[in-house]
Each structure stands twice: as structure tokens, then as C-alpha cells.
Design a protein around this motif. Structure first.
Motif, PDB file in Angstrom:
ATOM      1  N   LEU A  66       0.909  -1.084   0.077  1.00  8.55           N
ATOM      2  CA  LEU A  66       0.090  -0.189   0.151  1.00  8.55           C
ATOM      3  C   LEU A  66       0.895   1.144  -0.075  1.00  8.55           C
ATOM      4  CD1 LEU A  66      -2.750   1.416   0.290  1.00  8.55           C
ATOM      5  CD2 LEU A  66      -2.696   1.213   2.502  1.00  8.55           C
ATOM      6  N   PHE A  95       0.017   6.540   1.172  1.00  8.11           N
ATOM      7  CA  PHE A  95      -1.065   6.722   1.927  1.00  8.11           C
ATOM      8  C   PHE A  95      -0.683   8.096   2.537  1.00  8.11           C
ATOM      9  CE2 PHE A  95      -3.777   6.785   5.674  1.00  8.11           C
ATOM     10  CZ  PHE A  95      -4.940   6.306   4.840  1.00  8.11           C
ATOM     11  N   ARG A 123      -4.187   8.378  11.831  1.00 12.07           N
ATOM     12  CA  ARG A 123      -4.648   7.832  10.781  1.00 12.07           C
ATOM     13  C   ARG A 123      -4.360   6.637  10.720  1.00 12.07           C
ATOM     14  NH1 ARG A 123      -5.286  10.498   5.143  1.00 12.07           N
ATOM     15  NH2 ARG A 123      -7.127   9.472   5.350  1.00 12.07           N
ATOM     16  N   ALA A 151      -7.330   4.217   9.487  1.00  6.01           N
ATOM     17  CA  ALA A 151      -7.623   4.277   7.861  1.00  6.01           C
ATOM     18  C   ALA A 151      -6.811   3.592   7.111  1.00  6.01           C
ATOM     19  CB  ALA A 151      -8.034   5.576   7.792  1.00  6.01           C
ATOM     20  N   PHE A 152      -5.627   3.756   7.611  1.00  2.00           N
ATOM     21  CA  PHE A 152      -4.336   3.035   6.693  1.00  2.00           C
ATOM     22  C   PHE A 152      -4.449   1.661   6.650  1.00  2.00           C
ATOM     23  CE2 PHE A 152      -0.138   1.138   6.481  1.00  2.00           C
ATOM     24  CZ  PHE A 152       0.124   1.787   5.408  1.00  2.00           C
ATOM     25  N   THR A 161      -7.164  -0.263   7.299  1.00  2.44           N
ATOM     26  CA  THR A 161      -8.429  -0.690   6.925  1.00  2.44           C
ATOM     27  C   THR A 161      -8.374  -0.689   5.459  1.00  2.44           C
ATOM     28  OG1 THR A 161      -9.773   0.287   8.766  1.00  2.44           O
ATOM     29  CG2 THR A 161     -10.975   0.100   6.579  1.00  2.44           C
ATOM     30  N   GLU A 162      -7.798   0.324   4.759  1.00  2.69           N
ATOM     31  CA  GLU A 162      -7.639   0.175   3.336  1.00  2.69           C
ATOM     32  C   GLU A 162      -6.557  -0.692   2.867  1.00  2.69           C
ATOM     33  OE1 GLU A 162      -7.683   1.564  -0.762  1.00  2.69           O
ATOM     34  OE2 GLU A 162      -9.052   1.903   1.097  1.00  2.69           O
ATOM     35  N   TYR A 163      -5.591  -1.023   3.781  1.00  2.00           N
ATOM     36  CA  TYR A 163      -4.764  -2.236   3.433  1.00  2.00           C
ATOM     37  C   TYR A 163      -5.471  -3.416   3.458  1.00  2.00           C
ATOM     38  CZ  TYR A 163      -0.875  -5.497   3.560  1.00  2.00           C
ATOM     39  OH  TYR A 163       0.037  -6.553   3.206  1.00  2.00           O
ATOM     40  N   ARG A 165      -8.601  -4.105   2.887  1.00  4.47           N
ATOM     41  CA  ARG A 165      -9.363  -4.027   1.993  1.00  4.47           C
ATOM     42  C   ARG A 165      -8.721  -4.680   0.662  1.00  4.47           C
ATOM     43  NH1 ARG A 165     -11.057  -1.455  -2.337  1.00  4.47           N
ATOM     44  NH2 ARG A 165      -9.582   0.205  -1.893  1.00  4.47           N
ATOM     45  N   GLN A 166      -7.694  -3.739   0.208  1.00  4.68           N
ATOM     46  CA  GLN A 166      -7.062  -4.142  -1.092  1.00  4.68           C
ATOM     47  C   GLN A 166      -6.614  -5.481  -0.999  1.00  4.68           C
ATOM     48  OE1 GLN A 166      -4.095  -1.319  -2.240  1.00  4.68           O
ATOM     49  NE2 GLN A 166      -5.228   0.344  -1.730  1.00  4.68           N
TER      50      GLN A 166
END
Length: 236
Positions: free
Chosen positions: A71, A74, A147, A150-151, A153-155, A157-158
Motif C-alpha cells: 500500500l 497513503f 490515521r 484508516a491506513f 483498513t485500506e490495506y 480491503r485491498q
């Protein structure tokens, strides 16, 4: 007695280290040394920030080594974009703003959290060497903690999306291989080896059961078509 060097006038001497006027000097006990002052609240909070960043760096390293997913870039802060329809103004404000970002990636053969920063300007931002997040300025580490949820969570998800896409592709490929293996071992191949033209179902879906010793009967084909309509016909 103190010790004097030769050649010096009487009464003037050089005292050797560890000796005083009346003999050897004993080192002071630590009990007589003043205690260091206790850490301030700011020092305590800064230490806690460093500890938490170390914990997240260790977990990020384990994620990268296990899944191999990166990721990158970010942003630690989103630039304040004015509510205007002027795209040139928005673009200029974004480029003039300082850019700080954190990545979970492999750099110099090491997985972890890496920090990059660049100064805003109208010219394209130059490539800035990455540094471990644990060595980043305190303000950057503090902002990352804000953050961090959020970091990751995005990781996650991907990572799930990439694994799901690969799993679906693998499943489809396995079904195709099994269907072809069943066709090679069926009586249709025996008939073809004897010169006869086997019956082939054009447009057979992957949902049909693999033939076991013989091709599906017309009744099985019609039942499959009703369950899942497709354009199919029987060539004899």
C-alpha cells in the motif's frame, strides 16, 4: 601522603589521579548522587508515541511478509481544497502543499512502514528516499497514529480484493481442468479413437456434472437448460 614529581620545587607537586592530599580518594557512592528529575508529561507522551509506532511497524512487517501486498503513498494529511470550480486553482493549491505519505512496502529487501516527504511547489515533486517510519519526525509519527486505523483498513480491503480475485480465477481454472480430464477419460474419447464422431454438447456450461463413462443424456441436458438457460444444441 601525596606523591610529587621529581624536579619540582619543594611544596609544589603534581597529584596523581586517584590521590588526594591525605591519600587515595574513594569514588563517591551512587547513593550520594542526585536523582535524575522525573520525565515530564510531554516526554511521557512522546515516548508512548514511539512505542506504539514500533508496535505498528512490527505488525506491518508481518503483514507484508505473509501476503506480499503493498500500500503506497497513503497521505498523512489531505490538503485543504477550496470549494471552487476552478480546476487550475485546485491543482495549484494541491501542488503547493507539503506532501507526507506512509507506505507499507518492501524497500531494500525489508517489509515495513516507510515515510516519505516532499516540499510543495509548482515543479514536479522529486523522488525522496524513504526512511523507516520509526525514524520519521515526531509530528509525522503522531499524525500517522491518528490515521493508523484508516491506513490498515485500506490495506486489508485491498488485500482481500486481490486474494478474492485470485481465488475466483483459480476456482474457474480448476473446474475447467477437471472437466477436460473427465472428457478425456469418457467413452467419447474411446469413440473418437475408433473413428466415430462423438456427440458433443455445444455451449455446455461449467455447471453440468462431469461425464462419468458417458456424455449426458438429452433429459439431463434439458433439465440443465431449464435450471440455467443457455443456447445449446446437440450435434449428432
Amino acid at each position: 601522603m601525596s606523591k610529587f614529581t621529581l624536579g619540582q620545587p619543594e611544596g609544589i607537586g603534581v597529584v596523581e589521579p586517584g590521590y588526594g592530599t591525605f591519600g587515595p580518594v574513594e569514588p563517591l557512592s551512587s547513593a550520594f548522587l542526585p536523582a535524575p528529575p522525573p520525565p515530564t508529561e510531554v516526554e511521557r507522551s512522546d515516548s508512548q508515541i514511539g512505542f506504539l509506532v514500533e508496535q505498528l511497524c512490527d505488525r506491518a512487517r508481518m503483514l507484508g511478509e505473509k501476503f506480499g501486498v503493498s500500500l503506497k503513498d497513503f497521505p498523512l494529511e489531505r490538503p485543504a481544497v477550496p470549494s471552487t470550480s476552478d480546476e487550475r486553482l485546485v491543482h495549484a493549491i494541491v501542488n503547493l502543499s507539503p506532501h507526507e505519505a506512509v507506505s507499507l512496502e518492501r524497500v531494500r529487501d525489508a517489509w515495513g512502514l516507510w515515510y516519505r516527504s516532499s516540499v510543495g511547489g509548482l515543479q514536479p515533486r522529486p523522488a525522496v528516499p524513504a526512511m523507516p517510519l520509526r525514524d520519521a519526525p515526531l509530528a509525522a509519527r503522531r499524525q500517522f497514529l491518528l490515521r493508523s486505523d484508516a491506513f490498515f483498513t485500506e490495506y486489508m480491503r485491498q488485500t482481500v480484493d486481490k486474494l478474492k480475485a485470485s481465488t475466483e480465477a483459480i476456482s474457474a481454472g480448476v473446474k475447467t481442468v477437471e472437466r477436460l480430464d473427465a472428457f478425456f477419460s469418457s467413452e467419447a474419447m474411446d469413440s473418437a479413437s475408433k473413428g466415430a464422431r462423438p456427440a458433443v454438447l455445444v455451449g455446455q456450461p461449467l455447471g453440468l456434472p462431469a461425464p462419468k463413462g458417458a456424455l449426458p443424456s438429452p433429459e439431463q441436458v434439458r433439465h440443465a437448460i431449464k435450471a440455467k438457460p443457455i443456447k445449446a444444441k446437440l450435434i449428432k
